[in-house]
Design a protein around this motif. Structure first.
Motif, short mmCIF file in Angstrom:
data_model
loop_
_atom_site.label_atom_id
_atom_site.label_comp_id
_atom_site.label_asym_id
_atom_site.label_seq_id
_atom_site.Cartn_x
_atom_site.Cartn_y
_atom_site.Cartn_z
N ASP A 165 0.82 -1.22 0.00
CA ASP A 165 0.00 0.00 0.00
C ASP A 165 0.84 1.26 0.00
N ASP A 166 1.95 1.26 0.75
CA ASP A 166 2.78 2.46 0.83
C ASP A 166 3.35 2.81 -0.55
N GLN A 167 3.85 1.82 -1.24
CA GLN A 167 4.41 2.08 -2.57
C GLN A 167 3.32 2.49 -3.56
N HIS A 168 2.17 1.88 -3.40
CA HIS A 168 1.04 2.23 -4.26
C HIS A 168 0.66 3.70 -4.06
N ARG A 169 0.57 4.10 -2.79
CA ARG A 169 0.25 5.51 -2.52
C ARG A 169 1.33 6.44 -3.08
N ALA A 170 2.60 6.03 -2.96
CA ALA A 170 3.68 6.88 -3.45
C ALA A 170 3.56 7.15 -4.94
N VAL A 171 3.25 6.12 -5.71
CA VAL A 171 3.09 6.29 -7.15
C VAL A 171 1.92 7.22 -7.47
N LEU A 172 0.79 6.97 -6.79
CA LEU A 172 -0.40 7.78 -7.07
C LEU A 172 -0.19 9.24 -6.69
N HIS A 173 0.37 9.47 -5.50
CA HIS A 173 0.54 10.86 -5.05
C HIS A 173 1.55 11.60 -5.93
N THR A 174 2.62 10.92 -6.35
CA THR A 174 3.60 11.58 -7.21
C THR A 174 2.99 11.97 -8.56
N PHE A 175 2.26 11.04 -9.13
CA PHE A 175 1.65 11.34 -10.43
C PHE A 175 0.65 12.48 -10.32
N ILE A 176 -0.17 12.47 -9.27
CA ILE A 176 -1.15 13.55 -9.10
C ILE A 176 -0.45 14.88 -8.87
N GLY A 177 0.62 14.88 -8.05
CA GLY A 177 1.36 16.12 -7.82
C GLY A 177 1.99 16.67 -9.06
N LEU A 178 2.56 15.77 -9.89
CA LEU A 178 3.17 16.23 -11.15
C LEU A 178 2.12 16.81 -12.09
N CYS A 179 0.98 16.14 -12.17
CA CYS A 179 -0.08 16.69 -13.03
C CYS A 179 -0.52 18.06 -12.56
N SER A 180 -0.66 18.20 -11.24
CA SER A 180 -1.09 19.48 -10.69
C SER A 180 -0.08 20.57 -10.98
N SER A 181 1.22 20.27 -10.74
CA SER A 181 2.24 21.29 -10.97
C SER A 181 2.36 21.64 -12.46
N THR A 182 2.12 20.67 -13.34
CA THR A 182 2.20 20.95 -14.78
C THR A 182 1.10 21.91 -15.21
N ILE A 183 -0.12 21.64 -14.80
CA ILE A 183 -1.23 22.53 -15.17
C ILE A 183 -0.99 23.92 -14.60
N THR A 184 -0.54 23.98 -13.34
CA THR A 184 -0.30 25.29 -12.71
C THR A 184 0.84 26.02 -13.41
N ALA A 185 1.88 25.29 -13.83
CA ALA A 185 3.02 25.93 -14.50
C ALA A 185 2.60 26.56 -15.82
N PHE A 186 1.81 25.87 -16.60
CA PHE A 186 1.34 26.44 -17.86
C PHE A 186 0.51 27.70 -17.61
N ALA A 187 -0.36 27.65 -16.60
CA ALA A 187 -1.21 28.80 -16.33
C ALA A 187 -0.39 29.99 -15.86
N LEU A 188 0.55 29.76 -14.93
CA LEU A 188 1.35 30.86 -14.40
C LEU A 188 2.30 31.42 -15.44
#
Length: 1499
Positions: free
Chosen positions: A1266-1289
């Motif tokens: 579960d810990d590794q599963h969460r790590a993959v999910l959280h990293t991918f979601i964080g990267l997606c979030s930062s990418t969208i925010t970077a384009f907007a800013l």
């Protein structure tokens, strides 16, 4: 196809087959007559054309015979069957036989009128008016409504039961017993019998009260005249006792002589009841027209006794002369006018009122509310003035009407309730009815409706017609001694007096007739053994002995002598009976049993539960102590029947409840594993049977009893070899043998026998399918195979080895007692001795639990517990003993502790020889070309002989003093004198990877002495020894040393328990290639490789003239850093025995160190030479390795994504280096410090590589699952979030609203860094998204504003902006991680909290650790930190890491300033020509670029 299935067996009495012993049996058309002979059978089958079903017809009837038996069913009334049998016996062999008439009674005569007669009783005539006067019309209405509602709801339930098939002629007893089982049926049947018996006493007391008070007062033996208070009360009670006993004797004699006389008088008694009630209603009607004259004399507001006055006046005028009356003489000391009189007499006037003012008088308003009185209080009229001197003493109270008892609401309920009983009269006579299923519901409900209407109307009419003081006058003392209800009757009070007298006489006779027969029915059922004598009677079946017991119990009520005291007693018993009738109906409805199909459809389980609740409430309302006594009696009878009664199977509802409850409990057990606190051994005992199907190891069952003490699940299983069709009889014999042995040994559990083609598979089936649902065994007990070394018993030992392996695979504990025949029986007692526990491998507490459970049994109770633990060479023995004592203190176990030091000695020659024999045997098997399974079993028959465990010396209590020779004999033959118990790993602890060790009981001391090689120098190795597997040699050596130590220390112990590791998981002793860690970790390694060499390489090639340097120097530094990190990190973290253990995990850690160097490289990109970069890597890797080692070893932090140890360290180390290498001329920019279209595309490719593989970077070293599963999910979601925010800013902050490639190349990666510190925690996807946004915003603003500020003000030229992408985002990540740690709790994470935050797990020795290890196998002890403590350590790690990085960076920068390291000049910075051969055309676009810039500027 359904075969031999019977349903809906109807219950009843009077079946033609129920003959012989006189005991009532279940009548069913499916049961053939036992007396049928073969000739009759053949005649029955002839001509039926059903030869196909000829065999089935012996046990299952044809449909035609079934319908015939149901249609011709006859159920004679109680008592008629016995008379008929007597008649048949008298006629003998006479050809003619009197025919028994079929029952012909309808609803009116069979149900309605008997219920009316039984319900209307003595309470209506003797206590109803008094209840209305005391409780008021409203209170009495509530009482009547509650009681009538209870009986109505009970009648509805009873109707449903009565119409569910043919009703037996046994009344409520049969209803309850056949619905709730023999225990409830017997208990409630006895209570119903006692209620009926006390009802007889109540009717007799009522009869005597009418006789002595209202008919012939002069007949009193104990004169009441002239007596006051307690003396008068005692005289009345004594009269009741004497006359009651006489009447009881006469009634019992009448019942004994013949019931037919009682039945003939029943119609007369019924007529008396109906006539009396009609007379009351006629009197009420007459009061509306012409109220009767029944004057009542009052003094003030007090009611005077009528026999105390002749004229209701103090004085009267006779011939113009004032003459005093009898009333005057009652209150004054003389007849004279001037006599001294009572103060109350002087102060109050005499008033005469009408006792029955009539229904139109309006007296109802006065009688609306209650007027409860204390015993001895004077009955007073409401609303009438009275002068009372508070200082004067009360006198002449015997002249007033007094309250004889203290009254209150609950007392009235208890006294009144018997007047609504009798609703069972119709069901008791069901055998006399033409159609019981139709008549019982209609007649009973109609009777209750009629009587309830009469009772409610009487309450209102009595309150509307009769004066309150008269109503409260229980015995009519104020109305010339008349029965109060008689004063209302028309045409004469004597109608009520005589009617009620004969009614009570008839009711008493009915009770004395019905109660003995009810007792006889219970006795003949045989469920209560000590009552069987009361099942016998006269030749015609009359219950003589039951009548005698009934009269004796009835005499108890007569001795009580008070109607008001007896009524609550029988109320208890009747209420209990009614309560269980409602319960029976509710259960049958809710359980939806297939046989529950009542014809009466107007019932519901909610109504039944309401009726049951009302009954229970009324029991405690009437009298809580009587209710407790009645329930106590019922409970005692229930438990007596349960333990001593005959076993009856009536298909009752309680069994249905048991099945439903069992199903519910089993479903609940499926919801999850039991808590550690509730864990106990649920044992499957595997036994073998001899040729006669008798158990060969009966002491296994004795040991089970000693271990279990009747608690938990016990399954005793065995297997029978053969086919099921051929060996079913043997299996049944084996099952009976197991049951008998379990009963003898008092083991509560279940036997289970399986038939299999071979015993091995049968045992395997038992282990797999034993138990049901969640109620399964967790422990297997099997005896050590006898004579296992002999060739003819090898198969048994192979089977045993398979059991060991199967229990290990199934995560079951295994208990193996050796020499089980020497174990104590349940009858033996140890007066002293020890139970030794050798605690070598921790198993989650199982080893400590076993002696505790054994010492609960009387056999082992006097034995003391000793715990031995083994210390190795580097262990602190003193500290170990303290730790064990602390551990035992937390476990609340009292035991002696001893630490045994067992150092590694030389490996003996015998060890080598024993190992050699084992391996040679393996080679021989290979040459024999045995199958794989056979080979494994043969090998295991040797290797598993090393499985050691619990040993117990044979009991020496029966022996005399042992001589030295005897002691030596014990040492020489340990297997004959010692008992052992092998116990595998507990389910909560994974098996040890080592193979099985040698058995402690197989002492090899004697063998060594016989071995000629034993004395040789162990280093004088034989040639064949050199090729031995050294792992096997070490295992054998450990087994020998353990055996020696245990034999020495525990020689005198009664029992030795030893926990050994389980067998190897791999049966072939070969590793599976796919189990190698490479296949789990290499994908992460490959992903990080791509990030290091492609991602960073392309990303650093963004300068148009420094592309070669960015990519090539990255390649160079990365390869150097990885190799250097393997050595440095290996020294600090992965070195064992002077060697660095190398694996994929080491490479991943080395690549993390390389990533640190490459991030720092970004700060000095283009401004350093290759030699400087290598020196920087050479210095940075050790600083990082030491910091990492110190933080992880001493601060023990959570940093799954490396935000602290990778990003922060790399950032501030690089900033420290660039701070020292500050170039002032580069502050204003450099001509070559720009990008091109191609370089930006290449750099963006690096960004994409990093973006895609960043989840692997963050999750590579997190715990699998579960810990590794969460790590993959959280990293991918964080990267997606930062990418969208970077384009907007980027578009928002650009003046032209265009996107900047520098922003896209860097800011899009910020989310991967921001979630790093909390990536494996439960921060939720929303939390990861927010962190990605925050990181992107911080990184973007840092590039825009902070980097120029650092360069101008703080001399920090951050070439690639690592402070923005790794520093700022790393700090945000650390803060988020600290917050996540603070918020983490067991409510959110469950037990996995201590798997994610390993340092918060309890310390070694904490009892909570054992509980968690049972839930999370393999959980290691932690530091016991709280959330706040762990957060503080995180903060300390941040500051220490930043400080170490900054200091290390500054020192490294000073080293890099050494001139000999070929640092490029300012003009040659960002230029590949210094170090590479670059094509000249690469520089031509530079001028074009400048010209283009000028043109754009001009434009």
């Amino acid at each position: 196809m359904l075969n031999n299935m019977t349903t809906d067996g109807e219950e009843g009495e009077g079946s033609p087959n129920n003959q012989g012993d006189g005991n009532p049996k279940e009548s069913s058309p499916f049961i053939n007559s036992i007396a049928s002979c073969d000739v009759e059978k053949s005649q029955q089958y002839d001509g039926k054309n059903m030869a196909l079903f000829e065999e089935e017809m012996d046990t299952s009837p044809m449909v035609s015979s079934l319908l015939s038996s149901l249609a011709n069913y006859s159920n004679l009334p109680t008592g008629s069957k016995e008379h008929e049998e007597a008649e048949n016996n008298e006629e003998g062999a006479r050809p003619s036989k009197k025919t028994v008439k079929a029952p012909q009674l309808g609803t009116l005569m069979g149900v309605y009128l008997p219920c009316i007669q039984n319900i209307f009783g003595v309470i209506l005539f003797l206590r109803m008016t008094w209840m209305v006067g005391i409780g008021g019309v409203l209170g009495s209405f509530i009482i009547v409504f509650m009681c009538c509602s209870t009986t109505m709801l009970t009648a509805i339930s009873m109707s449903a039961i009565a119409t569910n098939g043919v009703v037996p002629a046994g009344g409520s007893y049969y209803m309850i017993s056949r619905s709730l089982g023999p225990e409830f049926g017997g208990a409630v049947g006895i209570c119903f019998y006692l209620g009926t018996t006390f009802a007889g006493a109540m009717y007799i007391l009522g009869c005597i009260e009418i006789l002595l008070i209202y008919i012939i007062p002069q007949a009193a033996i104990f004169k009441i005249e002239g007596l006051e208070g307690l003396e008068a009360e005692a005289a009345l009670l004594n009269n009741m006792r004497v006359y009651g006993t006489i009447v009881l004797s006469l009634m019992a004699l009448v019942v004994f002589v013949g019931v037919k006389y009682v039945n003939k008088l029943a119609l007369v008694f019924l007529a008396c009841v109906i006539l009396s009630i009609v007379a009351v209603y006629a009197g009420v009607i007459k009061t509306a027209i012409d109220p009767p004259v029944f004057p009542v004399c009052l003094l003030g507001n007090r009611t005077l006794v009528s026999k105390g006055y002749d004229v209701c006046a103090k004085v009267i005028e006779i011939d113009n002369e004032t003459v005093t009356t009898k009333l005057w003489r009652s209150f004054c000391d003389s007849e004279n006018i001037n006599a001294t009189c009572d103060d109350y007499f002087n102060d109050n006037n005499v008033t005469e009122i009408q006792g029955i003012p009539g229904v139109t008088s309006g007296i109802l308003a006065e009688n609306l509310f209650g007027n409860y009185l204390e015993k001895g209080m004077i009955v007073e009229k409401r609303g009438l003035a009275s002068q009372v001197d508070p200082d004067s003493s009360a006198s002449a109270t015997n002249r007033f009407v007094l309250a004889d008892i203290t009254s209150f609401f609950t007392l009235l309920v208890g006294i009144y309730f018997p007047s609504v009983t009798g609703i069972m009269a119709g069901s008791n006579r069901s055998g006399d009815l033409r159609d019981a299923q139709k008549s019982i519901p209609i007649g009973t409900i109609a009777a209750i409706t009629t009587t309830s209407t009469v009772y409610i109307s009487c309450v209102v009419l009595f309150g509307a017609c009769i004066e309150g003081v008269v109503l409260r006058d229980k015995f009519g003392e104020g109305v010339n001694g008349n029965l109060v209800i008689g004063t209302l009757a028309w045409p004469s009070p004597w109608v009520i007096v005589f009617g009620s007298f004969f009614s009570t006489c008839g009711a008493g006779l009915q009770s004395l007739t019905g109660a003995p027969r009810l007792l006889q029915a219970i006795s003949r059922d045989g469920i209560i053994p000590f009552l069987r004598v009361f099942g016998h009677g006269k030749a015609n079946g009359e219950p003589t002995w039951a009548l005698l017991l009934t009269a004796s119990i009835c005499e108890i009520g007569i001795i009580i002598a008070s109607l008001d005291a007896v009524a609550p007693i029988l109320s208890m018993f009747f209420l209990m009976c009614y309560m269980f009738v409602n319960l029976a109906c509710a259960l049958q409805t809710l359980l939806r049993t297939p046989n529950w199909r009542p014809r009466f459809k107007f019932y519901h389980w909610a109504l039944s539960f309401l009726g049951m609740s009302l009954c229970l409430a009324l029991m405690f309302i009437c009298s809580w102590y009587y209710a407790m006594v009645a329930m106590g009696i019922a409970t005692c009878i229930y438990k007596y029947i349960e333990f001593c009664g005959a076993e009856k199977e009536w298909g009752d509802g309680i069994r249905g409840i048991s099945l439903s409850a069992a199903r519910f409990a089993l479903m609940r057990l499926e919801e999850g594993p039991p808590h550690t606190k509730n864990w106990r051994p649920q044992i499957l005992v595997l036994v073998s049977m001899d040729a006669e199907q008798n158990v060969e190891q009966p002491r296994l069952i004795s040991l089970t009893n000693q271990l279990k003490a009747g608690k938990g699940l016990t399954i005793v299983g065995t297997s029978v070899q053969g086919k099921f069709l051929d060996n079913y009889t043997e299996a049944q014999r084996a099952d009976q043998s197991l049951r008998k042995l379990m009963e003898t040994e008092k083991v509560k559990g279940f036997p289970q026998v399986v038939v299999s083609s071979n015993l091995r598979d049968g045992t395997s089936h038992l282990i797999q399918v034993g138990g049901l649902g969640g109620l399964k065994h967790n422990t297997v007990m099997v005896s050590w195979p006898r004579n296992w070394k002999q060739p003819e018993f090898q198969q048994q030992f192979r089977d045993f080895i398979e059991v060991v392996r199967e229990t290990t695979v199934a995560s079951l504990a295994l208990l193996v007692p050796k020499n089980i025949s020497s174990y104590p029986s349940n009858g033996e007692r140890f007066t002293e001795g020890h139970i030794d526990v050798w605690w070598i491998v921790h198993d989650g507490g199982m080893l400590m639990l076993l002696p505790f459970l054994l010492r609960q049994h009387k056999v082992w109770r006097k034995c003391k517990m000793r715990i031995f633990t083994v210390a190795q060479l580097d262990d602190n023995s003193i500290q170990m003993k303290k730790d064990v004592l602390t551990f035992l203190y937390h476990l609340r176990i009292d035991a002696q502790v001893e630490v045994v030091e067992m150092h590694d000695g030389d490996i003996s020659a015998y060890t080598y020889e024993k190992t050699l024999v084992m391996e040679q045997r393996s080679q021989i098997l290979k040459q024999m070309h045995l199958t794989k399974n056979e080979m494994e079993r043969e090998i295991q028959s040797i290797t598993d002989s090393s499985r050691g465990s619990i040993r117990r010396k044979k009991s020496l209590a029966s022996r005399s003093q042992h001589s030295t020779d005897e002691g030596a004999r014990v040492a020489e033959h340990p297997e004959e004198e010692q008992a052992q118990l092998i116990h595998s790993k507990n389910a909560s602890t994974p098996a040890s990877p080592t193979s099985l060790t040698a058995p402690a009981g197989s002492t090899w001391t004697d063998n060594k002495g016989k071995n000629p090689e034993a004395g040789k120098d162990p280093f004088s190795m034989k040639p064949e020894w050199e090729n031995l597997n050294q792992t096997d040699v070490r295992r054998m050596h450990t087994a020998l040393r353990l055996n020696e130590v245990i034999t020495k220390k525990s020689k005198e112990a009664k029992l030795i328990l030893l926990n050994m590791p389980g067998p190897p998981k791999n049966r072939s002793n070969q590793t599976k290639p796919m189990d190698n860690a490479l296949y789990k970790d290499y994908p992460f390694f490959a992903d990080i490789q791509v990030m290091i060499f492609l991602g960073f390489g392309c990303l650093l090639a963004f300068f148009r003239l420094y592309g070669f340097g960015g990519m090539v120097f990255n390649f160079l530094v990365a390869t150097f850093s990885i190799q250097w990190a393997i050595l440095v990190q290996g020294y600090f973290q992965f070195s064992h025995d002077g060697k660095i253990q190398l694996g994929v995990i080491n490479l991943i850690n080395a690549e993390f160190a390389c990533a640190v160097v490459l991030i720092s490289f970004g700060a000095v990109l283009g401004k350093t030479s290759p030699l400087q970069l290598l020196v920087m890597a050479l210095l940075e890797v050790p600083v990082f390795a030491v910091t990492e080692w110190a933080v992880l070893k001493y601060l023990k932090i959570n940093d799954a994504g490396g935000s602290i140890l990778i990003h922060l360290f790399a950032c501030y180390f690089g900033l420290g280096v660039t701070f020292v290498l500050y170039r002032p001329r580069l502050n204003e920019g450099h001509a070559k410090e720009n990008t091109s279209y191609q370089s930006d595309i290449l750099s963006l490719m690096g960004t994409l590589f990093l973006w895609v593989f960043w989840p692997s970077f963050n999750s590579a070293l997190t715990p699998k699952g579960d810990d590794q599963h969460r790590a993959v999910l959280h990293t991918f979601i964080g990267l997606c979030s930062s990418t969208i925010t970077a384009f907007a800013l980027s578009a928002l902050l650009n003046k032209k609203g265009k996107l900047s490639m520098a922003d896209i190349q860097n800011v899009t990666l910020a989310g991967g860094v921001t979630v790093g510190a909390s990536v494996d925690m439960m921060i939720s996807p929303a939390g990861a998204y927010v962190l990605g946004m925050l990181g992107s915003i911080a990184c973007m603003l840092g590039y825009k504003y902070l980097s120029p500020l650092l360069a101008r003000r703080f001399r920090i030229q951050d070439q690639c902006g690592i402070h923005n992408l790794h520093g700022l985002t790393g700090l945000i990540s650390c803060a988020a991680g600290i917050f996540a740690i603070m918020m983490a709790s067991e409510e959110v994470y469950g037990p996995s909290l201590y798997d994610t935050f390993k340092h918060r797990a309890p310390k070694e020795g904490d009892p909570k650790l054992l509980e968690l290890q049972a839930l999370i196998p393999g959980l290691q002890p932690g530091l016991g930190r709280s959330a706040q403590e762990q957060a503080l350590f995180q903060v300390a790690a941040i500051f220490s890491t930043v400080a170490a990085a900054a200091i290390g960076g500054i020192i490294t920068g000073l080293v890099l300033k050494i001139p000999y390291l070929s640092s490029p000049s300012d003009d040659l910075c960002f230029d590949d020509r210094v170090y590479f051969d670059v094509p000249l055309y690469c520089y031509s676009p530079l001028k074009l670029s400048k010209d283009t810039d000028k043109e754009e500027t001009v434009a």
